[in-house]
Enzyme design. Structure first.
Site, mmCIF file in Angstrom:
data_model
loop_
_atom_site.group_PDB
_atom_site.id
_atom_site.type_symbol
_atom_site.label_atom_id
_atom_site.label_comp_id
_atom_site.label_asym_id
_atom_site.label_seq_id
_atom_site.Cartn_x
_atom_site.Cartn_y
_atom_site.Cartn_z
ATOM 1 N N HIS A 1 -10.604 -5.270 -21.138
ATOM 2 C CA HIS A 1 -10.011 -6.215 -20.180
ATOM 3 C C HIS A 1 -8.487 -6.087 -20.193
ATOM 4 C CE1 HIS A 1 -13.705 -8.198 -19.246
ATOM 5 N NE2 HIS A 1 -13.830 -8.863 -20.375
ATOM 6 N N LYS B 1 -14.298 -11.630 -16.276
ATOM 7 C CA LYS B 1 -15.212 -12.273 -15.311
ATOM 8 C C LYS B 1 -15.177 -11.660 -13.912
ATOM 9 C CE LYS B 1 -17.264 -14.539 -17.308
ATOM 10 N NZ LYS B 1 -18.137 -14.047 -18.444
ATOM 11 N N SER C 1 -15.275 -18.562 -12.277
ATOM 12 C CA SER C 1 -16.151 -17.930 -13.267
ATOM 13 C C SER C 1 -15.529 -18.007 -14.668
ATOM 14 C CB SER C 1 -16.386 -16.468 -12.867
ATOM 15 O OG SER C 1 -17.264 -15.849 -13.762
#
Ligand code: PPS
Length: 307
Positions: free
Chosen positions: A118, A51, A148
């Site tokens: 990620h 995010k 988020s």
């Protein structure tokens, strides 16, 4: 009576310790294949804590590399197919949701290949470093990143159940998140660039403040010569509202509530710096700031929570 459309059809995954990082199985199941991934020297790895602006930067890079040469791509291939998410492995009865990121990456016809991860830096397959690949790391201030991530966890079945905001807040501070601690993630990548020079470390807030300037810096890092006109075009195409309404960027083509349920929260939610102000109580903010000071000791790594 409960609304059956709101009933999750797949159970939420649990976090577990994976080599010292909290993870869920969808991003560790294909570990061996990921670790043995054969990067090519011109591969570009886009890395972020979840995010932090992955899709935004992925779209920018895709437009810079392929926007002129392959306009059809812009209307027919969703971003998650153009820029495979290396970490993921999903099994599902729908074919669209049955794949591994490694397979998608190996099937990519483009050169260069744009790839997304990620992972904290220590999880990145070693071939990326051996091949001296360029890596773009995007970092977002922890407060907005937390907000988020919270809304994302509410809407996607792939992540753990977020629960109530006040507990989520504490979980984030404790690093009990899929992909582990935000603090470790941003610091790990920041430190790695001291020994590996092919990392471009950029900030969501800078991109938000001046997209054109950040695209110029990206081009310099990538060795791309782009006319001011094209840069302006790309800047226009990656504005929040434009991407929110772009089916190839907003994940709406996934169209499965097992993956993401847009009735709960859209993928392109607000795209703002400072939305944390609508979520943090005064007490939470004070607690956060005290804790932050303890964890973020490097004076050279500075985030802006407002612009
Ligand atoms: S993911 O699922 O980890 O890949 O998500 P990621 O793309 O990293 O982050 C999603 C957040 O980035 C915002 N976003 C943007 N903001 C401004 N402009 C543009 N063009 C843009 N594209 C994506 C997106 O809205 C998510 O942030 P929030 O704060 O939830 O709106």
């Amino acid at each position: 009576m409960s609304d059956p459309s709101q009933t999750p059809s797949v159970p939420r995954p649990e976090l577990f310790d994976f080599h010292g990082v909290q993870m869920v199985h969808a991003f560790t199941d294909n570990w061996e294949n990921i670790q043995n991934f054969k990067a090519r020297p011109d591969d570009i790895l886009i890395a972020t804590y979840p995010k932090a602006g992955t899709t935004w930067v992925s779209y920018i890079l895709d437009l810079l590399y392929f926007g002129q040469s392959d306009p059809e791509r812009q209307t027919s291939i969703p971003i998650y197919r153009r820029v495979p998410f290396l970490d993921i492995s999903v099994t599902h009865s729908e074919e669209e949701l049955n794949y591994t990121g490694v397979d998608l990456a190996n099937e990519l016809p483009t050169s260069p290949r744009l790839l997304k991860t990620h992972y904290p830096v220590q999880f990145v397959p070693k071939s990326f470093f051996e091949q001296n690949c360029k890596m773009v790391y995007v970092a977002r201030n922890a407060k907005d990143n937390m907000v988020s991530y919270y809304h994302f966890e509410r809407m996607t079945q792939v992540q753990p159940e977020p629960g109530e905001w006040k507990n989520y807040f504490q979980r984030f501070l404790d690093g009990k998140m899929n992909y582990g601690s935000w603090y470790d993630h941003v610091n790990g990548w920041w430190q790695r660039k001291n020994t590996y020079s092919n990392i471009h470390y950029m900030f969501f807030e800078d991109l938000s403040e001046n997209t054109d300037r950040e695209i110029t810096k990206l081009c310099r890092f990538l060795g791309l010569t782009v006319t001011p006109e094209i840069r302006r075009q790309v800047t226009g195409q990656v504005q929040f509202d434009t991407m929110k309404n772009n089916k190839m960027a907003n994940y709406s083509t996934l169209n499965s509530k097992d993956m993401m349920d847009f009735r709960v929260s859209p993928f392109m939610r607000k795209g703002k710096v400072g939305d944390w102000k609508n979520h943090f109580t005064v007490e939470q903010n004070e607690k956060f700031d005290q804790d932050y000071e303890q964890k973020m000791k490097d004076p050279n790594l500075q985030f802006r929570t407002l612009i």
